[in-house]
Design a protein around this motif. Structure first.
Motif, short mmCIF file in Angstrom:
data_model
loop_
_atom_site.label_atom_id
_atom_site.label_comp_id
_atom_site.label_asym_id
_atom_site.label_seq_id
_atom_site.Cartn_x
_atom_site.Cartn_y
_atom_site.Cartn_z
N TRP A 36 10.86 53.75 17.51
CA TRP A 36 10.80 54.97 18.30
C TRP A 36 10.89 56.13 17.31
O TRP A 36 11.97 56.66 17.03
CB TRP A 36 11.93 55.00 19.32
N THR A 89 3.09 58.81 27.30
CA THR A 89 3.50 57.88 26.26
C THR A 89 2.30 57.15 25.67
O THR A 89 1.35 56.84 26.37
CB THR A 89 4.47 56.84 26.87
N PHE A 91 1.84 53.67 23.37
CA PHE A 91 2.44 52.48 22.78
C PHE A 91 1.42 51.85 21.83
O PHE A 91 0.25 51.71 22.19
CB PHE A 91 2.77 51.43 23.84
N GLU A 103 6.32 46.92 18.12
CA GLU A 103 5.95 47.95 19.09
C GLU A 103 6.38 49.30 18.54
O GLU A 103 7.52 49.44 18.07
CB GLU A 103 6.65 47.72 20.43
N ALA A 105 6.47 53.31 19.91
CA ALA A 105 6.28 54.12 21.11
C ALA A 105 6.50 55.59 20.80
O ALA A 105 7.49 55.97 20.17
CB ALA A 105 7.26 53.67 22.20
N TRP A 107 6.45 59.39 22.81
CA TRP A 107 6.45 59.98 24.14
C TRP A 107 6.74 61.47 24.07
O TRP A 107 7.38 61.96 23.15
CB TRP A 107 7.43 59.27 25.08
#
Length: 124
Positions: A36, A89, A91, A103, A105, A107
């Motif tokens: 993130w 978002t 991904f 992953e 992400a 946003w």
């Protein structure tokens, strides 16, 4: 492989929307990473992923908008709705042997477009 990987991302979205986070164990490798970048956090491994998703104050409803893929990479664009704030978002999923290995992400909370650009843009 791309279609199979996209199907796995569809399953991930469904399991979160259905609040069946235990299904994530079928979709992610045990050593998978979740990054993130905006908060500079990395979730390493299944144990930490389970703990975070189990402790979420409120899981979002995910509305997918577009998914593209090539080989072992799937990019999904979606709206996350937390019952108040919504986030646009993106991904990025990296697959290994049919499961998610990484992953990332990104946003952003949605905002109204400024009036000064109205003559040059379309809104949707």
């Amino acid at each position: 492989m791309s279609a199979a990987n996209e199907a796995q991302v569809d399953r991930l979205i469904a399991c979160i929307n259905e609040r069946r986070i235990e299904v994530m164990d079928e979709l992610f490798h045990d050593d998978a990473l979740m990054d993130w970048p905006q908060s500079r956090e990395r979730v390493r491994g299944a144990e930490n992923r389970r703990a975070i998703y189990g402790a979420f104050p409120q899981l979002p409803v995910i509305t997918p908008h577009r998914m593209t893929s090539s080989g072992d990479i799937v990019v999904a664009e979606a709206t996350l709705d937390y019952g108040g704030p919504t986030y646009e978002t993106v991904f990025v999923f990296e697959f290994r042997d049919g499961k998610i290995a990484h992953e990332t992400a990104y946003w952003s909370e949605a905002f109204d477009a400024p009036e000064w650009r109205a003559q040059w843009v379309e809104t949707f």
